[in-house]
Scaffold this active site. Structure first.
Site, PDB file in Angstrom:
ATOM      1  N   LEU A 188      93.914  71.018  49.887  1.00  0.00           N
ATOM      2  CA  LEU A 188      94.122  69.978  50.895  1.00  0.00           C
ATOM      3  C   LEU A 188      93.369  70.439  52.127  1.00  0.00           C
ATOM      4  CD1 LEU A 188      97.938  69.552  50.279  1.00  0.00           C
ATOM      5  CD2 LEU A 188      96.196  67.878  49.719  1.00  0.00           C
ATOM      6  N   ASP A 189      92.084  70.079  52.180  1.00  0.00           N
ATOM      7  CA  ASP A 189      91.224  70.701  53.182  1.00  0.00           C
ATOM      8  C   ASP A 189      91.618  70.439  54.632  1.00  0.00           C
ATOM      9  OD1 ASP A 189      88.233  70.339  51.161  1.00  0.00           O
ATOM     10  OD2 ASP A 189      89.593  72.029  51.404  1.00  0.00           O
ATOM     11  N   GLY A 192      94.578  69.505  55.999  1.00  0.00           N
ATOM     12  CA  GLY A 192      95.858  70.049  56.415  1.00  0.00           C
ATOM     13  C   GLY A 192      95.896  71.556  56.342  1.00  0.00           C
ATOM     14  N   GLY A 217      83.654  75.297  53.718  1.00  0.00           N
ATOM     15  CA  GLY A 217      83.412  76.285  52.682  1.00  0.00           C
ATOM     16  C   GLY A 217      82.138  75.963  51.928  1.00  0.00           C
ATOM     17  N   TYR A 248      81.480  73.080  50.082  1.00  0.00           N
ATOM     18  CA  TYR A 248      81.074  71.684  50.035  1.00  0.00           C
ATOM     19  C   TYR A 248      80.717  71.151  51.421  1.00  0.00           C
ATOM     20  CZ  TYR A 248      81.724  70.106  45.233  1.00  0.00           C
ATOM     21  OH  TYR A 248      81.554  69.871  43.882  1.00  0.00           O
ATOM     22  N   TYR A 298      80.554  67.403  53.360  1.00  0.00           N
ATOM     23  CA  TYR A 298      80.891  65.986  53.309  1.00  0.00           C
ATOM     24  C   TYR A 298      80.231  65.311  54.507  1.00  0.00           C
ATOM     25  CZ  TYR A 298      84.766  67.328  50.193  1.00  0.00           C
ATOM     26  OH  TYR A 298      85.524  67.820  49.170  1.00  0.00           O
ATOM     27  N   HIS A 339      87.529  64.985  44.013  1.00  0.00           N
ATOM     28  CA  HIS A 339      87.440  64.898  45.467  1.00  0.00           C
ATOM     29  C   HIS A 339      88.191  63.648  45.909  1.00  0.00           C
ATOM     30  CE1 HIS A 339      84.034  67.805  45.842  1.00  0.00           C
ATOM     31  NE2 HIS A 339      83.745  67.355  44.652  1.00  0.00           N
ATOM     32  N   HIS A 368      84.701  64.721  39.402  1.00  0.00           N
ATOM     33  CA  HIS A 368      83.402  65.390  39.383  1.00  0.00           C
ATOM     34  C   HIS A 368      83.225  66.220  38.130  1.00  0.00           C
ATOM     35  CE1 HIS A 368      80.229  67.657  42.043  1.00  0.00           C
ATOM     36  NE2 HIS A 368      79.736  67.216  40.916  1.00  0.00           N
TER      37      HIS A 368
END
Lengths: 686, 686
Positions: free
Chosen positions: A326-327, A329, A413, A415, A417, A472, A638
């Site tokens: 949960l990127d 939060g 990190g 990835y 977006y 994702h 993905h």
């Protein structure tokens, strides 16, 4: 491991040293404080004052006290609306003075503390309230504690042995802190996982994991409390993993596409006044939050036919990212929004805005050029028609399309977006997420797919390199206020009907045997508002039941998905699914509640799913003719492919919010045609 | 009705008189005939020769003989491939001389005639074969017979009475010919419907239908054979319907978006040699067909890592449009591809290509500037990554995206379809359809939605104006040849699995309770190849089972829908559904068969569904490791809204064909970064 220079120091050095301050709205705002806006993000001075007040307060005496989140606690919605649009009988010029307040989430004494601080006068901040979090979960990790955790690795003797055992040099090792997640149980310690990789000859250490080794770090004690070396897998080779210019191999052979520059001979068409953006018929406030990144507020569109400005969106932002992790939060997206590269991330005609994060000690840290705004000239058409049916003439009318893009990039990190909000003169807002960056891999002994005899859970993308299947999810919080605050969510369900052919039995006197019509379903409660967009054709509309067009149609906007409509297939009782259960349906609708912002809950790190969107919605509150909020999730399953390695070409998906009986007629009907002399403009570059 | 100047004459006058011949490839091709290509569309000289040969032949003595379709009958696929790519042991330089042949569909003596004509030597054309069509359906309508039919209306006494009865002036009346469709029965006469409208004060006569009046025209007898005046509905007012600049009302108030010009300081990056387009790593042949419009053939991509050119698409084109009507089969899309407007339809940096249609008498008619090609600089990103995890450095790598767009616009009556084929350096091809133009309406007595007490089958978009619910389907024929001719269609089905947690029972030793993996299903026969993309998550891939990457993955491309995924909800026995039954599923896959081009059948006008994609596929032929063709339909259920009136803002949907283990790694990894001096280029316009 190389000596770890605190990243924040480097970031600041990089930002100040190399980026020209181009049209920096924050600087302008600081200078021209005559126009503060209640939704403006906390300034550097305010962050400083807020954190000083917390540290000076007797309410939280434990030390150290670390700041995990500092953000604007915006005024109540009715007050903000009165400020922005006035109230009946009270013109918006006479704007009430609204307080400036901050929400702080800090850790001290092994507890999570929520404090609200008034900073209306930055020279006299005061703590308004304090509470200790008693439930599950923890606040987002800070950058400093992640750095501190990484620094423990080389001194961890078992880890050093594992490194030596694999024939690696500790100097080449880079580690990364990953949230631990939650897998049952209660009373969790505030731990995180650490995974390590080999850089050395490549910058792409993610492609060279030291597989089989995991460490667990207790972030409060700042000590490694768990170590495991399961198996010594090969470390994938460095060759072919680097993506840096000059390190990835010789440049592609000719021919390259021709360079192109967008030239605006009359300058830009948008204006940024503080944080308020004005362009064509749009006006909105562009803010920033440490956890969400960009925040679009008070978006309204000028209706030329009606001669008035009309509301569309109160506040919109990315509420949560989910990639097994949960990127947002767990790690605060704003901290991972690095400076945009002019000419690369944004075209040459873009303007840039800064944001401010707070570091662990409460100091403001500028995130420079973390948002850009530009007019896009993609060569698209706004509307057209060629008419050949009239005698004596061939009519051709075309209106080229220009749109305004607000962009932010989050590099959380491995990835990246790219998040776009695209405003169109037609009144539409298009939301696009483009996925790129480095796909996550596991080291493996496989060097060829033929060796794989059982489910590998991923794709072999290079020798000894498995890119694992994953999902994702990007969840948007969109408080739509379509022409006013109270709206309803209407599903216009496309329904097939049989034609009896006999008017006596309700049929139509036509040889057609079937047709489709619209069955209108108004969502009454939250359960009605949850939808899987794949379950059958429907136009999903957000309408103002109190406003109708002159023809009696309800004014509204509808939601049109454009790819990335995946929903989670995990079991409901699976732990990641319990923590983000909203991912089973793309659409959720709730009644507005100021505290309901973060879809996975306020304390998302090691959350258990007891807070957040799904939990709030269990109350099944009314959403008909209420102030409602749309929560929409873009999802992607993905399956990696070799093209994703070592860095993936962008993959995009999104959705459109499109006016639907909002306007009396096409709002760009009266747009000016392209200048007949446009193509004869003499443009050149030196 | 105004005096009807034959439209073709006017079109020619307009085209030649006002459009500068910018980079007209057809002209260049005519001049430099040293490089003819077997897929080049028929030239003006060839059309003339073909039709003269038909008229001179004793095989069809009946007169008049009218040409309904004249198009390239391309050589057999193995010969074309040998020409383009050589054969084993035979370099492609030694290109065999391939014949030039045409397919003609003509009407004479009340019959439809198919003739194949050799025109390898345009001075000595010869008719190769002749057949009379015995089945159902008729060829596309010609423009001339539509004009001739329209001319009958004013002389039709009952119609003149209906016009007078409504208080209208015949001078203001404009009629339109619509295909009759088929509603059962056999042995149909070749009739069409005629609907009439009122222009007068507006160019948008579609907004002012003379509702309740239909005429039926026998096209072979060229006589009105049916007339009906059901009811005298009000004719919607002219006010507010016009869309022409200066007639739609005052221009939108300031501020307008700023003008922007794409400047290419080094000129264009693509080259057009005859009909062959080369850009970056792409090469393809861009042709034209009277029925389909643009045709993309022999699309291949250069693999920089492998140092070879690799095949992707043999031939792609729009096989059918369906909007209750079957636009391509009934009316020839190429005839409705009007000149593109520079600076409006295509940006200033576009090049234009012409096409040639044949008129009813067999004369070539130039369709000038009906396709454009341009490099798009939308400000998007090809790939990026910001790396903050390495000590001592912040790495930021960004590669801006430039793509090549091929565009055609079809204005088939009231609607305009903008069709884009976008080629990306990543190897992807994105297909986008943008819908605009005038929505179809029915006149009604309603002036307010409150008056509507039963299903109106549409939306009231203006007073007395109902825009009816309808569907749009655009079906693509895509003969994919992924790295070679024989491919398979693989569904990589995303499958949820339970984790027992116990390795002894096949589980994984992890607290995760579920996960998803991929179940690979190879389509064996045509029935397997039919798919509704909404039925569950899967990556749909077209692979070459004989080619693997170095890691052993099958090379392929996958299909990614991006909106417009509607499938028909009509009853299977409903007549329009029987005629275009393929609309129930977006994906069909067939084995290549040269004659299988038109998804609704060769004779689509009044077709009965006995020819076409669904009929061919009933044979359930093998499609595994075969030369296969993908048929993909973009679909939209259109609930109209007031914004669609009088002309709708573009609504877009599409899909992507994306390399999936086609390349060993990201093919744009080694793209050059944006020039560091890009943003300092001094560009200006006078």
């Amino acid at each position: 491991m190389k000596a770890q220079v605190p990243l924040l120091v480097m970031l600041t050095a990089v930002i100040l040293g190399s980026m020209p301050m181009v049209n920096t709205a924050a600087a302008a705002a600081a200078a021209a404080s005559s126009r503060p806006h209640p939704l403006d993000p906390l300034s550097a001075a305010e962050i400083t004052a807020v954190c000083a007040a917390v540290l000076a307060s007797p309410l939280v005496p434990a030390r150290p006290l670390h700041f995990h989140y500092v953000g604007l606690d915006e005024p109540d919605k009715p007050d903000v609306l009165a400020f922005a649009y006035g109230t009946a009988g009270s013109p918006s010029r006479r704007r009430p003075l609204l307080p400036r307040r901050a929400l702080v989430i800090a850790r001290a004494g092994g507890q999570s503390h929520e404090l609200r601080v008034d900073v209306t006068d930055a020279s006299r901040p005061s703590v308004l309230s304090h509470a200790v979090h008693r439930g599950a979960g923890f606040p987002p990790l800070t950058l400093e504690e992640q750095f501190a955790a990484l620094a423990l690795a080389p001194a961890c003797a078992p880890f050093a042995r594992s490194v030596r055992r694999r024939g690696l040099r500790m100097d080449d090792v880079v580690c990364s802190v990953l949230p631990a997640g939650w897998f049952g149980g209660a009373g969790a310690r505030r731990v995180a996982k650490m995974q390590c990789f080999v850089a050395g000859a490549t910058a792409n250490y993610y492609a060279r994991p030291i597989e089989g080794v995991t460490m667990v770090v207790d972030l409060d004690r700042m000590a490694i409390v768990g170590f495991r070396d399961r198996e010594a897998y090969p470390v994938p080779k460095a060759e072919g993993t680097d993506y840096r210019a000059g390190k990835a191999g010789p440049p592609l052979p000719e021919p390259e596409p021709a360079p192109g520059v967008v030239v605006q001979p009359e300058g830009r068409g948008f204006h940024i006044d503080g944080h308020v953006v004005r362009w064509a018929n749009w006006e909105f406030h562009l803010g920033f939050d440490m956890r969400a990144g960009a925040v679009i507020s008070l978006a309204s569109v000028h209706d030329a036919d009606a001669g008035t400005r009309r509301r569309v969106l109160y506040r919109g932002f990315v509420s949560e990212y989910y990639r097994t992790f949960l990127d947002a939060g767990e790690t605060n997206l704003g901290l991972w929004a690095y400076p945009l590269q002019p000419g690369g991330d944004c075209p040459d005609n873009a303007a840039y805005l800064d944001g401010y994060n707070a570091d662990q000690d409460g100091n403001p840290v500028k995130a420079g050029k973390m948002m850009c705004v530009f007019e896009r000239y993609a060569g698209d058409v706004a509307w057209r028609h060629t008419e050949s049916g009239l005698p004596d003439e061939l009519i051709a009318e075309v209106r080229p399309d220009v749109s305004l893009v607000v962009r932010m990039v989050v590099s959380a990190g491995n990835y990246d977006y790219i998040l776009d909000w695209e405003f169109k003169r037609s009144g539409s807002i298009k939301f696009v997420v483009s996925l790129t960056g480095l796909v996550e891999v596991k080291a493996t002994s496989y060097t060829h797919a033929d060796e794989i005899t059982s489910d590998a859970h991923g794709t072999l993308v290079s020798e000894n390199t498995l890119a694992i299947y994953h999902d994702h999810y990007v969840m948007y919080h969109l408080d739509l206020d379509i022409d006013g605050t109270n709206n309803s969510f209407v599903k216009n369900v496309i329904t097939a009907k049989r034609n009896t052919g006999n008017p006596a039995t309700g049929g139509a006197d036509t040889p057609r045997r079937s047709y489709w019509t619209v069955r209108r379903e108004v969502a009454e409660t939250e359960a009605d508002g949850q939808m899987d967009v794949g379950t059958g054709p429907a136009d999903l509309a957000f309408v103002n039941p109190g406003k109708k067009t002159r023809l009696g149609n309800e004014v509204g906007y509808r939601l049109i998905p454009a790819g990335a409509t995946a929903a989670s297939v995990l079991a409901d009782d699976d732990f990641p699914q319990r923590r983000a259960s909203y991912t089973k349906k793309q659409v959720w609708v709730t009644p507005y509640n100021k505290s309901e912002k973060w879809a996975a809950g306020l304390y998302a790190d090691q959350s258990t799913g007891e807070d957040g969107l799904a939990a709030w919605s269990r109350r099944n509150r009314g959403i008909r003719n209420e102030d409602i909020v749309l929560w929409y999730t873009l999802g992607l399953h993905h399956i990696p492919y070799q093209e994703d390695f070592p860095v993936m070409p962008t993959l995009s998906g999104g959705f459109e919010l499109r006016p639907s009986n909002f306007f009396e007629r096409n709002p760009v009907l009266r747009a000016r045609p392209a200048s007949r002399h446009g193509s004869s403009r003499n443009c050149s570059c030196t």
